[in-house]
Design a protein around this motif. Sequence first.
Motif, PDB file in Angstrom:
ATOM      1  N   ILE A   1     -24.095  79.121  39.935  1.00 38.07           N
ATOM      2  CA  ILE A   1     -25.152  79.113  40.957  1.00 38.07           C
ATOM      3  C   ILE A   1     -24.792  79.998  42.142  1.00 38.07           C
ATOM      4  CG2 ILE A   1     -26.386  77.647  42.601  1.00 38.07           C
ATOM      5  CD1 ILE A   1     -25.975  75.356  40.540  1.00 38.07           C
ATOM      6  N   VAL A   2     -23.601  79.795  42.706  1.00 42.99           N
ATOM      7  CA  VAL A   2     -23.206  80.560  43.897  1.00 42.99           C
ATOM      8  C   VAL A   2     -23.021  82.028  43.549  1.00 42.99           C
ATOM      9  CG1 VAL A   2     -21.441  80.838  45.674  1.00 42.99           C
ATOM     10  CG2 VAL A   2     -22.170  78.545  44.993  1.00 42.99           C
ATOM     11  N   GLY A   3     -22.432  82.295  42.382  1.00 42.62           N
ATOM     12  CA  GLY A   3     -22.249  83.688  41.971  1.00 42.62           C
ATOM     13  C   GLY A   3     -23.573  84.416  41.799  1.00 42.62           C
TER      14      GLY A   3
ATOM     15  N   VAL B   1     -31.604  77.437  36.498  1.00 50.40           N
ATOM     16  CA  VAL B   1     -31.043  78.371  35.507  1.00 50.40           C
ATOM     17  C   VAL B   1     -29.761  77.796  34.909  1.00 50.40           C
ATOM     18  CG1 VAL B   1     -29.936  80.621  35.219  1.00 50.40           C
ATOM     19  CG2 VAL B   1     -32.060  80.441  36.516  1.00 50.40           C
ATOM     20  N   ALA B   2     -28.890  77.277  35.780  1.00 47.66           N
ATOM     21  CA  ALA B   2     -27.638  76.693  35.292  1.00 47.66           C
ATOM     22  C   ALA B   2     -27.917  75.477  34.404  1.00 47.66           C
ATOM     23  CB  ALA B   2     -26.758  76.298  36.476  1.00 47.66           C
ATOM     24  N   ALA B   3     -28.909  74.664  34.779  1.00 45.52           N
ATOM     25  CA  ALA B   3     -29.250  73.483  33.983  1.00 45.52           C
ATOM     26  C   ALA B   3     -29.809  73.876  32.627  1.00 45.52           C
ATOM     27  CB  ALA B   3     -30.257  72.622  34.753  1.00 45.52           C
ATOM     28  N   VAL B   4     -30.654  74.905  32.600  1.00 45.89           N
ATOM     29  CA  VAL B   4     -31.232  75.359  31.335  1.00 45.89           C
ATOM     30  C   VAL B   4     -30.138  75.861  30.399  1.00 45.89           C
ATOM     31  CG1 VAL B   4     -32.688  77.126  30.273  1.00 45.89           C
ATOM     32  CG2 VAL B   4     -33.510  75.876  32.277  1.00 45.89           C
ATOM     33  N   LEU B   5     -29.188  76.599  30.956  1.00 48.66           N
ATOM     34  CA  LEU B   5     -28.079  77.073  30.126  1.00 48.66           C
ATOM     35  C   LEU B   5     -27.273  75.895  29.568  1.00 48.66           C
ATOM     36  CD1 LEU B   5     -26.775  80.121  32.210  1.00 48.66           C
ATOM     37  CD2 LEU B   5     -28.003  80.183  30.042  1.00 48.66           C
ATOM     38  N   GLY B   6     -27.129  74.850  30.396  1.00 49.73           N
ATOM     39  CA  GLY B   6     -26.425  73.664  29.922  1.00 49.73           C
ATOM     40  C   GLY B   6     -27.182  72.974  28.800  1.00 49.73           C
ATOM     41  N   VAL B   7     -28.514  72.923  28.905  1.00 54.20           N
ATOM     42  CA  VAL B   7     -29.329  72.313  27.850  1.00 54.20           C
ATOM     43  C   VAL B   7     -29.241  73.136  26.569  1.00 54.20           C
ATOM     44  CG1 VAL B   7     -31.689  71.756  27.160  1.00 54.20           C
ATOM     45  CG2 VAL B   7     -30.889  71.177  29.466  1.00 54.20           C
ATOM     46  N   VAL B   8     -29.260  74.470  26.720  1.00 54.81           N
ATOM     47  CA  VAL B   8     -29.117  75.349  25.553  1.00 54.81           C
ATOM     48  C   VAL B   8     -27.794  75.082  24.859  1.00 54.81           C
ATOM     49  CG1 VAL B   8     -28.830  77.743  24.820  1.00 54.81           C
ATOM     50  CG2 VAL B   8     -30.634  77.151  26.456  1.00 54.81           C
ATOM     51  N   ASN B   9     -26.744  74.942  25.649  1.00 49.41           N
ATOM     52  CA  ASN B   9     -25.426  74.650  25.096  1.00 49.41           C
ATOM     53  C   ASN B   9     -25.426  73.303  24.385  1.00 49.41           C
ATOM     54  OD1 ASN B   9     -22.618  75.113  24.677  1.00 49.41           O
ATOM     55  ND2 ASN B   9     -22.148  73.807  26.415  1.00 49.41           N
ATOM     56  N   THR B  10     -26.123  72.331  24.985  1.00 47.77           N
ATOM     57  CA  THR B  10     -26.202  71.004  24.373  1.00 47.77           C
ATOM     58  C   THR B  10     -26.964  71.038  23.056  1.00 47.77           C
ATOM     59  OG1 THR B  10     -26.180  69.978  26.577  1.00 47.77           O
ATOM     60  CG2 THR B  10     -26.957  68.625  24.747  1.00 47.77           C
TER      61      THR B  10
ATOM     62  N   ILE C   1     -25.325  66.716  28.582  1.00 45.22           N
ATOM     63  CA  ILE C   1     -26.608  66.687  29.294  1.00 45.22           C
ATOM     64  C   ILE C   1     -26.380  66.368  30.779  1.00 45.22           C
ATOM     65  CG2 ILE C   1     -28.805  65.467  29.517  1.00 45.22           C
ATOM     66  CD1 ILE C   1     -28.731  65.086  26.458  1.00 45.22           C
ATOM     67  N   ALA C   2     -25.470  65.428  31.030  1.00 46.79           N
ATOM     68  CA  ALA C   2     -25.161  65.079  32.421  1.00 46.79           C
ATOM     69  C   ALA C   2     -24.601  66.286  33.170  1.00 46.79           C
ATOM     70  CB  ALA C   2     -24.165  63.919  32.465  1.00 46.79           C
ATOM     71  N   SER C   3     -23.732  67.045  32.512  1.00 51.05           N
ATOM     72  CA  SER C   3     -23.169  68.247  33.133  1.00 51.05           C
ATOM     73  C   SER C   3     -24.252  69.270  33.432  1.00 51.05           C
ATOM     74  CB  SER C   3     -22.105  68.859  32.213  1.00 51.05           C
ATOM     75  OG  SER C   3     -21.015  67.979  32.039  1.00 51.05           O
ATOM     76  N   ALA C   4     -25.219  69.395  32.516  1.00 49.50           N
ATOM     77  CA  ALA C   4     -26.321  70.340  32.733  1.00 49.50           C
ATOM     78  C   ALA C   4     -27.145  69.948  33.946  1.00 49.50           C
ATOM     79  CB  ALA C   4     -27.197  70.406  31.481  1.00 49.50           C
ATOM     80  N   LEU C   5     -27.380  68.638  34.080  1.00 49.90           N
ATOM     81  CA  LEU C   5     -28.187  68.176  35.226  1.00 49.90           C
ATOM     82  C   LEU C   5     -27.469  68.352  36.562  1.00 49.90           C
ATOM     83  CD1 LEU C   5     -29.748  64.936  33.718  1.00 49.90           C
ATOM     84  CD2 LEU C   5     -30.881  67.117  34.160  1.00 49.90           C
TER      85      LEU C   5
ATOM     86  N   GLY D   1     -26.171  70.995  37.504  1.00 50.12           N
ATOM     87  CA  GLY D   1     -26.614  72.298  37.991  1.00 50.12           C
ATOM     88  C   GLY D   1     -27.858  72.196  38.852  1.00 50.12           C
ATOM     89  N   THR D   2     -28.847  71.454  38.383  1.00 48.87           N
ATOM     90  CA  THR D   2     -30.070  71.251  39.169  1.00 48.87           C
ATOM     91  C   THR D   2     -29.750  70.542  40.478  1.00 48.87           C
ATOM     92  OG1 THR D   2     -31.366  71.071  37.133  1.00 48.87           O
ATOM     93  CG2 THR D   2     -32.374  70.246  39.148  1.00 48.87           C
ATOM     94  N   PHE D   3     -28.941  69.490  40.394  1.00 43.49           N
ATOM     95  CA  PHE D   3     -28.546  68.748  41.589  1.00 43.49           C
ATOM     96  C   PHE D   3     -27.829  69.646  42.598  1.00 43.49           C
ATOM     97  CE2 PHE D   3     -24.594  66.881  43.320  1.00 43.49           C
ATOM     98  CZ  PHE D   3     -25.134  66.094  44.322  1.00 43.49           C
ATOM     99  N   LEU D   4     -26.901  70.456  42.100  1.00 41.35           N
ATOM    100  CA  LEU D   4     -26.102  71.283  42.987  1.00 41.35           C
ATOM    101  C   LEU D   4     -26.953  72.362  43.667  1.00 41.35           C
ATOM    102  CD1 LEU D   4     -23.247  71.781  44.024  1.00 41.35           C
ATOM    103  CD2 LEU D   4     -22.869  73.311  42.077  1.00 41.35           C
ATOM    104  N   GLY D   5     -27.878  72.965  42.919  1.00 43.98           N
ATOM    105  CA  GLY D   5     -28.740  73.989  43.501  1.00 43.98           C
ATOM    106  C   GLY D   5     -29.575  73.430  44.639  1.00 43.98           C
ATOM    107  N   ILE D   6     -30.144  72.241  44.432  1.00 44.64           N
ATOM    108  CA  ILE D   6     -30.960  71.613  45.478  1.00 44.64           C
ATOM    109  C   ILE D   6     -30.102  71.194  46.668  1.00 44.64           C
ATOM    110  CG2 ILE D   6     -32.442  69.632  46.000  1.00 44.64           C
ATOM    111  CD1 ILE D   6     -33.338  69.723  43.055  1.00 44.64           C
TER     112      ILE D   6
END
Length: 286
Positions: A39-41, A180-189, A204-208, A210-215
């Motif tokens: 996200i930060v990158g 974007v990070a969450a979607v990539l995590g879901v794709v990986n899942t 799935i928890a790790s993917a979510l 990403g959404t939490f961190l962005g917000i």
Amino acid sequence: MFLIIGFIFSMLCIFGVYIFHGGNIQVVLTALPFEMITIVGAALGAFLMNNQMKVVKATLSGVGGAFKGSKFTKARYMELLALQFDILQKARKEGLMAIEQDVENPDQSEVFKKYPTIAGDHHVVEFITDYLRMMVSGNLNAHEIESLMDAEIDTHHAEAHAPVAAVARLAGALPAFGIVAAVLGVVNTMGSVGQPPAVLGGMIASALVGTFLGILLAYGVVEPLAGLMEQKMEEGSKEFQCVKTTLLASMQGYAPSTAIEFGRKVLFSTERPTFAELEGHVKGKK
């Protein structure tokens, strides 16, 4: 100081309540480094693409300044007004030509040397001396100088606002990069559907995260920072408005003591000295 205190208090409330309600903080901490880099990158890359280098440098300076206390104190404004009083009083008693050397060489001026806080700020000194020089030359009337002052202050405001706008745009983009990070995590899942439910749940928890961190970064860190930078920018503009109002009042024929009263009135109430405080300061500098 309040920026740091506010951040710590916010993080304690968010993560403290999560842990208190039985949340597994280890899941968040495990995913945090990878999601943070993504996200930060991505946000920093977009920030560099979206801004000129001068805006990038100004933003870095503005972010650093947000962690410092405000320099626009009552004492600073009293020095600014007292400086203007002294130089306008000299011009009134000895004529405008008497301040020509003060205007041309403020570093050598005895008037400016009495007020080191203002004399050390070349932006303010340049603003004051530029318009005093025009007053000495006598080629422009008060309306023309006022118009020129307004144009310069507007330019200064636009230039100072660019870093604020850049940080605000960054805050608006962070939730999207979190998605974007969450979607990539879901794709990986989805590519690991053969794994046991416990493993899939962790992914799935790790993917979510990403959404939490962005917000969280957008509304808990970057947007408040942009707001603080904007407040500091407005403080900087107020100083120029004070100079403008004082000099224009002098050009319209008001005595120096009345002219600085015009300038005092445009200051924010939290930093504005009282009439008695300013009068005592001016007399003490004589």
